[in-house]
Motif scaffolding. Structure first.
Motif, short mmCIF file in Angstrom:
data_model
loop_
_atom_site.label_atom_id
_atom_site.label_comp_id
_atom_site.label_asym_id
_atom_site.label_seq_id
_atom_site.Cartn_x
_atom_site.Cartn_y
_atom_site.Cartn_z
N ILE A 1 0.81 -1.21 0.00
CA ILE A 1 0.00 0.00 0.00
C ILE A 1 0.85 1.27 0.00
CG2 ILE A 1 -1.95 -1.15 1.10
CD1 ILE A 1 -1.19 0.24 3.71
N LEU A 2 2.15 1.11 0.16
CA LEU A 2 3.05 2.26 -0.04
C LEU A 2 3.21 2.56 -1.52
CD1 LEU A 2 5.88 1.46 2.56
CD2 LEU A 2 4.07 3.19 2.77
N LEU A 3 2.78 1.61 -2.38
CA LEU A 3 2.97 1.73 -3.82
C LEU A 3 1.68 1.79 -4.61
CD1 LEU A 3 5.84 -0.92 -4.15
CD2 LEU A 3 6.10 1.57 -4.03
N MET A 4 0.52 1.55 -3.96
CA MET A 4 -0.76 1.57 -4.67
C MET A 4 -1.89 1.89 -3.70
SD MET A 4 -1.43 -2.54 -5.27
CE MET A 4 -2.92 -2.27 -6.25
N PRO B 1 -8.25 6.47 -7.43
CA PRO B 1 -7.74 6.53 -8.81
C PRO B 1 -6.91 5.28 -9.14
CG PRO B 1 -6.35 7.86 -7.38
CD PRO B 1 -7.47 7.33 -6.52
N TRP B 2 -7.07 4.74 -10.34
CA TRP B 2 -6.37 3.52 -10.74
C TRP B 2 -5.20 3.79 -11.68
CZ3 TRP B 2 -10.12 -1.15 -11.87
CH2 TRP B 2 -10.86 -1.41 -10.71
N GLN B 3 -5.25 4.87 -12.43
CA GLN B 3 -4.28 5.10 -13.49
C GLN B 3 -2.83 5.07 -13.02
OE1 GLN B 3 -4.68 5.08 -16.69
NE2 GLN B 3 -2.49 5.44 -17.04
N PRO B 4 -2.46 5.73 -11.89
CA PRO B 4 -1.05 5.70 -11.48
C PRO B 4 -0.53 4.28 -11.25
CG PRO B 4 -2.25 7.41 -10.29
CD PRO B 4 -3.27 6.59 -11.02
N THR B 5 -1.39 3.39 -10.75
CA THR B 5 -0.95 2.02 -10.45
C THR B 5 -0.78 1.19 -11.71
OG1 THR B 5 -2.04 2.06 -8.30
CG2 THR B 5 -1.50 -0.09 -9.22
N GLU C 1 -15.69 -0.67 -3.81
CA GLU C 1 -15.29 0.48 -3.00
C GLU C 1 -14.16 1.26 -3.67
OE1 GLU C 1 -16.25 -1.47 1.41
OE2 GLU C 1 -14.23 -1.56 0.56
N SER C 2 -13.20 0.54 -4.24
CA SER C 2 -12.08 1.20 -4.90
C SER C 2 -12.52 1.93 -6.16
CB SER C 2 -11.00 0.16 -5.26
OG SER C 2 -9.91 0.77 -5.90
N LEU C 3 -13.43 1.32 -6.93
CA LEU C 3 -13.94 1.98 -8.13
C LEU C 3 -14.57 3.33 -7.81
CD1 LEU C 3 -15.58 -0.96 -10.13
CD2 LEU C 3 -13.84 0.62 -10.99
#
Length: 316
Positions: free
Chosen positions: A29-32, A213-217, A207-209
């Motif tokens: 979770i430090l990365l996404m 944001p998803w793009q950076p990951t 919940e995440s949707l």
């Protein structure tokens, strides 16, 4: 070795796998985004187990599937609060001990919600465990930080999850609203775990949707992130919860959940070695109280084992 003793030993192994999972999860979770990590983690783990459980899954009745989904839904809500606590919390060791409060809440929920009798040793162990957890996690007084609040809510919901999981993994007889006796068939450990993990993945995915944001990951994922996610999914999730569910299927009593208070002890030790977190004398005192609570809770089994060993030595 009796099934109850096997269950206890397997639950100790579960605490070690769970502690390792804290390390994997914190690194990930430090990365996404945290909820996205939970969705990916549990969907991979659930799919991994489901691939080995296709035949037993196809044999489940509608009632068994419904109960499995119910367990997974409660579990998904609990894990959502847990990962947000891990994301916002300042101390992983403290978070582990706060979360473990759910373990000592289990007998209370079992008694109040399901009228399940608990041995006297469990009620004696609870205040000792709470005292140990207080020394470990609340040594500076309870501060209304976001991480602490998330962990406290997660602990309460985890207690309900553990109770429901135990009941789903064991066959029992209930009386429906019309007064008829109904047999609730047990759900085998492998398909029950697969359903629960996939449900957690779907809950956190929704919940995440909505919130993250998803793009950076997915745009440019760090190579190390893939390894943290896979390790967390296969070892810390699929392996850990399969062993836990199987252990719970060996015993119909929920007081074995008190063994899971070992988890924060391992988490604190691993956090000290991996992240450099330190343990004060107060925390060490708290660990001592937790081990005392475990001894009190399992004193009946321990005393029987000691007497059997002494008799064997005298006759041998």
């Amino acid at each position: 070795m009796s099934d109850a003793h096997k269950s206890d030993l397997l639950l100790v192994a579960v605490t070690l796998l769970a502690a390792v999972s804290w390390i994997f999860s914190k690194e990930a979770i430090l990365l996404m985004p945290p909820l996205l990590f939970m969705a990916v983690r549990f969907l991979i783990a659930g799919s991994f187990l489901a691939a080995f459980a296709l035949r037993p899954l196809s044999r489940l009745s509608n009632d068994q599937i419904k109960r499995g989904l119910g367990v997974g839904l409660v579990f998904g809500i609990a894990m959502s609060f847990w990962v947000m606590g891990l994301f916002h919390g300042s101390s992983m060791g403290e978070g582990a001990f706060i979360t473990s409060l759910g373990v000592v809440i289990v007998p209370i929920i079992s008694r109040l919600a399901f009228k399940e009798a608990q041995p006297a040793s469990t009620w004696l162990a609870i205040p000792v465990a709470v005292g140990g957890l207080a020394l470990l996690s609340l040594r500076n007084g309870f501060q209304p930080e976001a991480g602490q609040i998330f962990f406290v809510v997660a602990a309460t919901i985890f207690a309900l999850y553990f109770t429901l999981n135990t009941r789903a993994a064991n066959q029992r007889t209930v009386v429906d609203r019309q007064g008829k006796t109904v047999e609730k068939h047990r759900i085998p450990a492998l398909p029950l775990t697969a359903i629960a993990l996939l449900t957690v993945g779907m809950v956190t995915l929704v919940e995440s949707l909505i919130t993250e944001p998803w793009q950076p990951t997915f745009g440019n994922p760090p190579p190390l992130l893939i390894w943290w996610v896979l390790a967390s999914a296969v070892v810390g999730t699929a392996g850990r919860f399969l062993v836990q569910t199987y252990a719970q299927s060996l015993s119909t009593h929920s007081h074995g959940a008190v063994i899971l208070v070992l988890e924060p002890v391992w988490v604190s030790l691993f956090a000290a070695g991996w992240f450099g977190e330190t343990m004060t004398s107060t925390q060490l005192s708290g660990c001592g109280l937790i081990f005392a609570a475990l001894i009190v809770n399992r004193w009946s089994a321990l005393s029987k084992a000691l007497r059997a060993a002494l008799r064997k030595r005298e006759t041998g």
